[in-house]
Design an enzyme around this catalytic site. Structure first.
Site, PDB file in Angstrom:
ATOM      1  N   TRP A 119      43.658  38.862  38.684  1.00 16.46           N
ATOM      2  CA  TRP A 119      44.925  39.225  39.337  1.00 16.46           C
ATOM      3  C   TRP A 119      46.013  38.194  39.110  1.00 16.46           C
ATOM      4  O   TRP A 119      47.169  38.548  38.856  1.00 16.46           O
ATOM      5  CB  TRP A 119      44.682  39.494  40.829  1.00 16.46           C
ATOM      6  CG  TRP A 119      43.844  40.722  40.996  1.00 16.46           C
ATOM      7  CD1 TRP A 119      42.550  40.786  41.423  1.00 16.46           C
ATOM      8  CD2 TRP A 119      44.205  42.074  40.653  1.00 16.46           C
ATOM      9  NE1 TRP A 119      42.097  42.082  41.386  1.00 16.46           N
ATOM     10  CE2 TRP A 119      43.087  42.889  40.921  1.00 16.46           C
ATOM     11  CE3 TRP A 119      45.362  42.668  40.148  1.00 16.46           C
ATOM     12  CZ2 TRP A 119      43.093  44.272  40.697  1.00 16.46           C
ATOM     13  CZ3 TRP A 119      45.368  44.048  39.924  1.00 16.46           C
ATOM     14  CH2 TRP A 119      44.246  44.831  40.207  1.00 16.46           C
ATOM     15  N   ASP A 197      49.208  35.390  46.500  1.00 16.60           N
ATOM     16  CA  ASP A 197      48.661  36.741  46.614  1.00 16.60           C
ATOM     17  C   ASP A 197      47.415  36.654  47.500  1.00 16.60           C
ATOM     18  O   ASP A 197      46.409  36.082  47.089  1.00 16.60           O
ATOM     19  CB  ASP A 197      48.307  37.259  45.205  1.00 16.60           C
ATOM     20  CG  ASP A 197      47.650  38.633  45.226  1.00 16.60           C
ATOM     21  OD1 ASP A 197      47.378  39.159  46.309  1.00 16.60           O
ATOM     22  OD2 ASP A 197      47.404  39.167  44.119  1.00 16.60           O
ATOM     23  N   LYS A 221      42.504  46.327  51.847  1.00 17.16           N
ATOM     24  CA  LYS A 221      41.211  45.635  51.955  1.00 17.16           C
ATOM     25  C   LYS A 221      40.963  45.230  53.412  1.00 17.16           C
ATOM     26  O   LYS A 221      40.043  45.737  54.034  1.00 17.16           O
ATOM     27  CB  LYS A 221      41.152  44.418  51.025  1.00 17.16           C
ATOM     28  CG  LYS A 221      41.092  44.826  49.551  1.00 17.16           C
ATOM     29  CD  LYS A 221      42.216  44.227  48.812  1.00 17.16           C
ATOM     30  CE  LYS A 221      42.390  44.558  47.359  1.00 17.16           C
ATOM     31  NZ  LYS A 221      41.517  45.377  46.627  1.00 17.16           N
TER      32      LYS A 221
HETATM   33  N1  PMP Z   1      45.897  41.301  43.843  1.00 15.94           N
HETATM   34  C1  PMP Z   1      44.619  41.306  44.274  1.00 15.94           C
HETATM   35  C2  PMP Z   1      43.995  40.013  44.687  1.00 15.94           C
HETATM   36  C3  PMP Z   1      43.909  42.498  44.315  1.00 15.94           C
HETATM   37  O1  PMP Z   1      42.634  42.506  44.713  1.00 15.94           O
HETATM   38  C4  PMP Z   1      44.534  43.695  43.926  1.00 15.94           C
HETATM   39  C5  PMP Z   1      43.857  45.037  43.978  1.00 15.94           C
HETATM   40  N2  PMP Z   1      42.529  45.085  43.960  1.00 15.94           N
HETATM   41  C6  PMP Z   1      45.852  43.636  43.479  1.00 15.94           C
HETATM   42  C7  PMP Z   1      46.509  42.429  43.472  1.00 15.94           C
HETATM   43  C8  PMP Z   1      46.577  44.884  43.048  1.00 15.94           C
HETATM   44  O2  PMP Z   1      46.793  45.650  44.166  1.00 15.94           O
HETATM   45  P1  PMP Z   1      47.439  47.101  44.119  1.00 15.94           P
HETATM   46  O3  PMP Z   1      46.428  47.993  43.512  1.00 15.94           O
HETATM   47  O4  PMP Z   1      47.700  47.375  45.562  1.00 15.94           O
HETATM   48  O5  PMP Z   1      48.678  47.027  43.316  1.00 15.94           O
END
Ligand code: PMP
Length: 395
Positions: A119, A197, A221
């Site tokens: 991420w 994040d 989550k």
């Molecule tokens: N950052 C993290 C740490 C994630 O776990 C996720 C999704 N699993 C995201 C960003 C992306 O999130 P989204 O699908 O809501 O855009």
């Protein structure tokens, strides 16, 4: 279908009559009491309206929004001088939003990205795409290796001379790597905004918000259903001088649009916000706050890591012990065995047959991943551990 729901309208495993144990990395499981209450609000919430039918400008929803924000602020002890924004577009849109809103006008300043998994790597790539390579510096990267949960020592991190901001991901959901309080906060100069994040570990325990310029988290989550992204931003970062000087920012990607309208510039995601509000109440009243939540999360993840480490190498967690995630426990099934791939498949299939679902690792890394978000109970983690022991003894 009717048989698959109990009296509280909660989905159950038709084979065992138990609620399915959902180890999904997200959207994740939610507290049963929250699901039951939300179920009732669907048909009737206020004055004969279902929750989703309420006008976002009406008093009933205004009260939901205000209470949701107040409970969130209380849970995280958010200091004065920070705004809480409710946005859409998921955490992924924040990768773009952060870059556009915080790069600043100084062409010599770089956006520093600490890449410890999938991420943060994506966030850095998006910043490069929007701002150009010259504005982005990858401080450190563990991206190349499939199962590399080892964060390099701080002396190998290469910060920029002039920093617009520093970005990191506190819990890498795919790789099961979490900083938590091990993040080297002292390495970030106090005048440089720290951006984080926290999508997959927000509200898993207390944090010191004052160390951050901005925190964002997709809801799906630990907070609620997909559809709302919560942003905590220090108010000085709303200054126009922080914004990208070379391109206009779409109105709905500008943090100021949300801060000046209490997240009501356009229709906010009313249902996900309501659900987050219920989860915040659950955390406050049923769990007792974030210290208690943190203790429960440590108990759950320690029990599982101990079972992995105590399996004589049958189960292997590739993540450095110092950075093992409490939320996403990644492990391999007998990786040294010549039929490791078949064994892993069998493990997943047998777990599923026993009502333990969504245990497969992310498609990019494979393996097993048990996500133990806040709503996962210690009892359910014990059921997984008992199955792991029984499986090891049998195969
Ligand atoms: N950052 C993290 C740490 C994630 O776990 C996720 C999704 N699993 C995201 C960003 C992306 O999130 P989204 O699908 O809501 O855009």
């Amino acid at each position: 279908m009717a048989n698959n729901y109990n009296n509280n309208n909660v989905r159950i495993d038709p084979a065992t009559g138990l609620r399915i144990i959902n180890f999904s990395a997200g959207p994740g499981l939610m507290p049963v009491s929250v699901l039951a209450e939300a179920g009732q609000s669907m048909a009737s919430f206020s004055q004969g309206h279902g929750l989703m039918e309420l006008s976002h400008r009406g008093k009933a929803f205004e009260a939901v929004l205000a209470e949701t924000e107040a409970d969130f602020r209380q849970l995280l002890a958010i200091p004065d001088g920070y705004s809480v924004l409710f946005m859409q577009g998921g955490a992924t849109l924040q990768f773009s939003t952060v870059a556009l809103n915080l790069v600043g006008a100084d062409a010599d300043a770089k956006c520093d990205y600490i890449v410890t998994g999938a991420w943060s790597a994506k966030a850095a790539e998006e910043a490069e795409r929007l701002l150009g390579k010259g504005r982005v510096n990858v401080v450190v990267s563990t991206k190349k290796s499939k199962h590399n949960g080892d964060v390099p020592a701080l002396d190998q991190w290469k910060f920029s001379q002039k920093q617009a901001y520093v970005f990191y991901c506190d819990n890498e959901t795919v790789h099961g790597v979490e900083f938590g309080n091990k993040f080297p906060f002292d390495a970030i100069p106090s005048n440089v905004p720290l951006i984080c994040d926290m999508s997959s570990n927000i509200l898993s325990g207390p944090i010191d918000v004052s160390k951050y310029g901005l925190i964002f988290a997709g809801a799906q989550k630990n907070m609620g259903p997909a559809g709302v992204t919560v942003v905590i931003i220090r108010d000085d970062l709303l200054s126009p001088s922080r914004k990208c000087a070379t391109q206009p920012i779409p109105q709905l990607l500008d943090y100021n649009t949300y801060s000046t309208s209490q997240s009501m510039y356009n229709t906010p995601p009313t249902f996900p916000i309501y659900m987050c509000g219920l989860v915040f109440k659950w955390l406050k009243t049923e769990i007792g706050g974030l210290d208690q939540m943190s203790a429960i999360n440590t108990a759950k993840s320690s029990a599982l890591y101990n079972a992995i480490d105590g399996s004589n190498g049958f189960y292997v967690c590739p993540v450095n012990k110092a950075y093992r995630s409490r939320m996403n426990v990644c492990f391999l099934v007998n990786p040294k065995s010549p039929d490791a791939a078949a064994l892993e498949k069998r493990f997943l299939a047998e777990a599923e047959a026993k009502g333990m679902v969504q245990l497969a690792g992310h498609r990019s890394v494979g393996g097993v991943r048990a996500s133990l978000y806040n709503a996962m109970t210690l009892e359910n983690v014990q059921i997984l551990i008992a199955f792991m022991k029984e499986f090891q003894a049998r195969v």
